[in-house]
Design a protein around this motif. Structure first.
Motif, PDB file in Angstrom:
ATOM      1  N   VAL A 332      47.005  26.039  -7.035  1.00  0.00           N
ATOM      2  CA  VAL A 332      46.671  24.694  -6.591  1.00  0.00           C
ATOM      3  C   VAL A 332      45.962  23.918  -7.553  1.00  0.00           C
ATOM      4  CG1 VAL A 332      45.375  23.598  -4.761  1.00  0.00           C
ATOM      5  CG2 VAL A 332      46.780  25.711  -4.317  1.00  0.00           C
ATOM      6  N   MET A 333      44.768  24.688  -8.206  1.00  0.00           N
ATOM      7  CA  MET A 333      44.182  23.967  -9.393  1.00  0.00           C
ATOM      8  C   MET A 333      43.792  25.186 -10.242  1.00  0.00           C
ATOM      9  SD  MET A 333      41.238  21.431  -7.927  1.00  0.00           S
ATOM     10  CE  MET A 333      40.386  22.359  -6.773  1.00  0.00           C
ATOM     11  N   SER A 453      49.049  15.448  -8.637  1.00  0.00           N
ATOM     12  CA  SER A 453      48.316  16.409  -8.028  1.00  0.00           C
ATOM     13  C   SER A 453      48.898  17.776  -7.731  1.00  0.00           C
ATOM     14  CB  SER A 453      47.632  15.928  -6.735  1.00  0.00           C
ATOM     15  OG  SER A 453      48.780  15.812  -5.692  1.00  0.00           O
ATOM     16  N   HIS A 454      50.310  17.705  -7.344  1.00  0.00           N
ATOM     17  CA  HIS A 454      50.858  18.772  -7.065  1.00  0.00           C
ATOM     18  C   HIS A 454      51.750  19.248  -8.262  1.00  0.00           C
ATOM     19  CE1 HIS A 454      54.213  16.357  -5.977  1.00  0.00           C
ATOM     20  NE2 HIS A 454      53.621  15.678  -5.008  1.00  0.00           N
ATOM     21  N   ASP A 455      51.434  18.773  -9.596  1.00  0.00           N
ATOM     22  CA  ASP A 455      52.439  19.291 -10.527  1.00  0.00           C
ATOM     23  C   ASP A 455      52.098  20.766 -10.974  1.00  0.00           C
ATOM     24  OD1 ASP A 455      54.187  17.680 -12.053  1.00  0.00           O
ATOM     25  OD2 ASP A 455      52.785  16.399 -12.536  1.00  0.00           O
ATOM     26  N   TYR A 456      51.041  21.174 -10.857  1.00  0.00           N
ATOM     27  CA  TYR A 456      50.601  22.578 -11.273  1.00  0.00           C
ATOM     28  C   TYR A 456      51.089  23.456 -10.049  1.00  0.00           C
ATOM     29  CZ  TYR A 456      47.433  26.481 -12.687  1.00  0.00           C
ATOM     30  OH  TYR A 456      47.079  27.555 -13.153  1.00  0.00           O
ATOM     31  N   GLY A 461      52.744  27.055 -11.733  1.00  0.00           N
ATOM     32  CA  GLY A 461      51.760  27.222 -12.738  1.00  0.00           C
ATOM     33  C   GLY A 461      52.335  26.824 -14.258  1.00  0.00           C
ATOM     34  N   GLN A 462      53.511  26.430 -14.439  1.00  0.00           N
ATOM     35  CA  GLN A 462      54.052  25.974 -15.753  1.00  0.00           C
ATOM     36  C   GLN A 462      53.634  24.727 -16.353  1.00  0.00           C
ATOM     37  OE1 GLN A 462      58.370  27.710 -15.930  1.00  0.00           O
ATOM     38  NE2 GLN A 462      58.102  26.862 -13.839  1.00  0.00           N
ATOM     39  N   PHE A 463      52.970  23.910 -15.476  1.00  0.00           N
ATOM     40  CA  PHE A 463      52.402  22.767 -16.171  1.00  0.00           C
ATOM     41  C   PHE A 463      51.282  22.172 -15.205  1.00  0.00           C
ATOM     42  CE2 PHE A 463      52.265  17.951 -16.013  1.00  0.00           C
ATOM     43  CZ  PHE A 463      51.890  17.723 -17.130  1.00  0.00           C
ATOM     44  N   PRO A 495      45.041  17.962  -1.828  1.00  0.00           N
ATOM     45  CA  PRO A 495      44.897  19.101  -2.682  1.00  0.00           C
ATOM     46  C   PRO A 495      45.350  19.030  -4.395  1.00  0.00           C
ATOM     47  CG  PRO A 495      46.849  19.556  -1.376  1.00  0.00           C
ATOM     48  CD  PRO A 495      46.307  18.118  -1.056  1.00  0.00           C
ATOM     49  N   GLY A 496      44.554  19.646  -4.989  1.00  0.00           N
ATOM     50  CA  GLY A 496      45.103  20.018  -6.333  1.00  0.00           C
ATOM     51  C   GLY A 496      44.199  18.933  -7.375  1.00  0.00           C
ATOM     52  N   VAL A 497      43.081  18.312  -7.088  1.00  0.00           N
ATOM     53  CA  VAL A 497      42.396  17.465  -7.919  1.00  0.00           C
ATOM     54  C   VAL A 497      41.051  17.888  -7.496  1.00  0.00           C
ATOM     55  CG1 VAL A 497      41.863  15.272  -8.897  1.00  0.00           C
ATOM     56  CG2 VAL A 497      44.068  15.791  -8.051  1.00  0.00           C
ATOM     57  N   ARG A 498      40.288  18.058  -8.568  1.00  0.00           N
ATOM     58  CA  ARG A 498      38.540  18.057  -8.352  1.00  0.00           C
ATOM     59  C   ARG A 498      38.060  16.690  -8.326  1.00  0.00           C
ATOM     60  NH1 ARG A 498      39.851  20.836 -13.298  1.00  0.00           N
ATOM     61  NH2 ARG A 498      40.147  23.202 -12.798  1.00  0.00           N
ATOM     62  N   ILE A 499      37.286  16.513  -7.461  1.00  0.00           N
ATOM     63  CA  ILE A 499      36.635  15.048  -7.253  1.00  0.00           C
ATOM     64  C   ILE A 499      34.797  15.177  -7.439  1.00  0.00           C
ATOM     65  CG2 ILE A 499      35.940  13.026  -5.724  1.00  0.00           C
ATOM     66  CD1 ILE A 499      38.669  14.151  -4.495  1.00  0.00           C
ATOM     67  N   VAL A 500      34.306  14.686  -8.549  1.00  0.00           N
ATOM     68  CA  VAL A 500      32.861  14.558  -8.498  1.00  0.00           C
ATOM     69  C   VAL A 500      32.207  13.337  -8.616  1.00  0.00           C
ATOM     70  CG1 VAL A 500      32.908  16.794  -9.875  1.00  0.00           C
ATOM     71  CG2 VAL A 500      33.097  14.613 -11.434  1.00  0.00           C
TER      72      VAL A 500
END
Length: 681
Positions: A332-333, A453-456, A461-463, A495-500
């Motif tokens: 996911v991340m 966001s959902h590439d990974y 897990g390849q990109f 999902p898939g992205v950190r947000i700060v």
């Protein structure tokens, strides 16, 4: 194919051995294409299949001219023959179709008929047709920067040119003179919508005829030799002239758009029979016989061999394992940079204070010096002495040059999409983008944001796109619509992205450093009202780091837990001091990180104070505070002495007039009033 270009491909000058391989490839591919719907009928899989029959010539040519060592290929959902011609095996095609765990594209995580092999630079792309043009342009930018002699090939139907991001990609590639071939496979339909309802031009490629630094080539995509010659010419032009090419291939779609479509509902019998007469495979076979290159018996033997290849691939694919449901949380991340130097993201440094804007600028420059494979672009980020709308990037282009720091077109999708693409070239690359000058303007980029966001996860897990998206967020500046809204609550649902969302200068520096050193995507929200505010200025230690998912207790207290972040942290601290004068002891928690969220700190404080309020600048209704409240209610309900209180904006847009803005946004006065209600409950 070899990088040595033939004079011209004709039925007479291609040797018999090559023609045999070509025919084998074309026949095996067609047998796979025709077999695919049967898997759905047998409930084995391939629930989405877009037949390529009628596109055989151009797809075969794309695959033959693709070099996995130097090129990058971005196929679309109809590109089965493209990928098979490029080297995927029949078994790999079927594994994707029936969504097996050993599918090389993504282990069954992505829709069937989305063929890829990331280790060969055949990229896993989304279902959003044409959006991968931006990724192709981004990787081409990296190829040009790093001096790799190759081409980036992106492929889709002609109707995709109606999408704005296709225009943005072609415009950007022509402006930057990037090594991209845009292949438009024109079959006359966008599902059921005929071409004349997509564009006034008979050939969609001609819509771009006025673009500078762009060559347009037309070919007969139903003819193998014309397609091979056109692809050879396109690749030759890109490599020798250094400019992009649009290659429009005239095709026919013999079957329905997909197995969920019924073309007899919008194509009459005459048209359906007409397109079958132009079957590229049948035409190729007739030519082989007409020019005496093969006998009927020789071709029959090749066809029988093709049947055996498909049967063997089928048997092997059926024995392959299915995806394991316990793996759904894998990829996911990616794991972030550990930020071990300051494990709690807290310091005791002394010295001169930096403003928030100074801390961000300083950190960007330090990380650019540390990592030469770091880039930044966005709207208005590098124009003479100006560094963005708020001068956050001031001086960066002067120090690091216009190839690493540059302004982008006013096209948010292009900004994000090419960042995704450029990071595909090498995992060491780190990209910072100013996603929009104001967070409110980020919405045009949401398609690319969602896709990235959902590439990974989608690629197993390849990109993963290694990029930090900077967004100047929030109000309190009298900005009004598109200049004062908050979007973090909406972004957090994906999902898939950190947000700060830091408030103070030291946290901004530490979180930005961690984001830029990490793999994966991070949205870095900047409370623009505090850029130059003395209230947000702090001492910033050298090489300061803040880990993701670590909240910070800004004020200890025993009576009420107040959870906040961003601009409202300043007002919350002010309110806490006023409440202390009245004997109410408030503990103020600065989240800093929204995704991941520090539940441990939140719940620990709730268990101590037993009363909670959540304060944020966004609207109370459906804002991120709703999620925090839900977590507390689910995991700490027994410790509550009152309902969780929420303070935020009214459920309205943020007005421009300061009187309206004050009525809409939260402030210290509103926080104090809410806290008193909570305590009195």
């Amino acid at each position: 194919m070899s990088s040595i270009y033939p004079k011209i491909y004709t039925i007479k000058n291609v040797d018999k051995e090559a023609l045999e391989k070509w025919y084998t490839t074309l026949v095996v591919g067609r047998k796979l294409d025709e077999r695919a719907p049967n898997y759905l009928k047998q409930a084995i899989g391939w629930s989405y299949h877009a037949p390529y029959a009628g596109h055989d010539g151009i797809q075969f040519a794309i695959g033959q001219h693709f070099n996995k060592e130097t090129d990058h290929l971005f196929p679309y959902y109809r590109d089965m023959m493209t990928c098979f011609s490029a080297g995927l095996t029949a078994e790999e095609i079927i594994l994707n179709g029936i969504s097996k765990a050993t599918d090389v594209a993504g282990g069954g995580r992505h829709m069937s008929n989305h063929f890829a092999k990331p280790e060969w630079n055949i990229h896993n792309v989304s279902s959003c047709t044409g959006n991968h043009d931006l990724h192709a342009v981004g990787v081409a930018r990296a190829m040009k920067y790093y001096g790799q002699k190759g081409v980036s090939i992106t492929s889709h139907g002609e109707s995709s040119t109606s999408e704005g991001y296709v225009y943005e990609a072609i415009n950007g590639a022509s402006r930057e003179k990037l090594p991209v071939i845009f292949v438009l496979q024109d079959n006359g339909y966008g599902i059921s919508v005929p071409k004349h309802m997509q564009t006034a031009n008979r050939k969609a490629a001609n819509n771009f005829s006025g673009f500078k630094n762009l060559r347009i080539i037309h070919c007969n995509g139903k003819d193998v030799f014309d397609s091979m010659n056109a692809m050879a010419e396109a690749k030759k032009h890109v490599l020798e002239v250094g400019e992009p090419v649009i290659l429009q291939a005239n095709c026919v779609r013999i079957e329905s758009h997909s197995n969920s479509d019924r073309h007899e509902l919008y194509r009459n019998e005459f048209e359906r029979n007409y397109v079958r007469e132009y079957d590229p495979l049948a035409k190729f076979k007739r030519m082989l016989l007409k020019y005496n290159r093969f006998t009927e018996d020789e071709l029959l033997a090749i066809e029988e061999q093709a049947t055996t290849i498909v049967k063997d691939a089928h048997k092997k694919a059926l024995k392959a394992p299915d995806p394991d449901p316990s793996t759904i949380f894998d990829f996911v991340m990616p794991e972030p940079y550990p930020a071990n130097k300051y494990p709690d993201g807290v310091h005791q440094a002394e010295g001169d204070k930096l403003k928030l804007v100074e801390a961000i600028n300083k950190t960007l420059k330090e990380e650019f010096r540390s990592n030469p494979d770091t880039f930044i672009w966005g709207q208005d980020v590098a124009n003479k002495e100006k560094g963005g709308a708020f001068n956050v990037t001031k001086g960066m282009q002067q120090e690091f040059g216009e190839k690493r720091v540059f302004s982008a077109p006013i096209a948010e999708d292009y900004i994000v999409g090419t960042a995704n693409g450029m990071s595909r070239f090498n995992d060491k690359i780190r990209i910072v983008i100013e996603g929009a000058e104001f967070a409110d303007y980020f919405w045009p980029a949401m398609e690319q944001y969602v896709d990235s966001s959902h590439d990974y996860w989608r690629s197993n897990g390849q990109f993963v796109p290694n990029m930090t998206i900077r967004l100047a967020s929030g109000g309190y500046i009298g900005g009004g619509l598109y200049h004062s809204q908050n979007i973090e609550g909406a972004l957090a649902t994906i999902p898939g992205v950190r947000i700060v969302y830091p408030t103070f200068a030291d946290d901004a520096a530490g979180l930005l450093r961690t984001a830029m050193r990490s793999r994966g995507m991070t949205v870095f929200m900047e409370p623009k009202a505090l850029y130059n505010s003395p209230q947000a200025a702090t001492v910033v230690p050298d090489d300061f780091e803040v880990p993701f998912g670590k909240a910070r207790i800004r004020r200890k207290g025993a009576d009420v837990t107040l959870i906040t972040y961003g601009n409202t942290l300043i007002y919350s601290l002010e309110a806490a001091e006023k409440l202390a004068e009245e004997g109410i002891d408030v503990e103020v928690i600065d989240l800093r990180s929204i995704v991941p969220l520090d539940k441990e700190t939140i719940l620990s404080s709730v268990k101590k104070t037993n009363k909670v309020m959540v304060v944020h600048e966004d609207k109370v209704f459906a804002g991120f505070g709703s999620e925090i409240t839900s977590i507390i209610m689910e995991e700490a309900f027994e410790f509550l002495d009152a309902p969780v209180k929420r303070v935020g904006s009214t459920y309205t847009p943020v007005g421009f007039n300061r009187i309206l803005e004050k009525a809409i946004l939260p402030n210290a006065e509103k926080i104090v009033a809410a806290a008193k209600e909570l305590v009195a409950f």
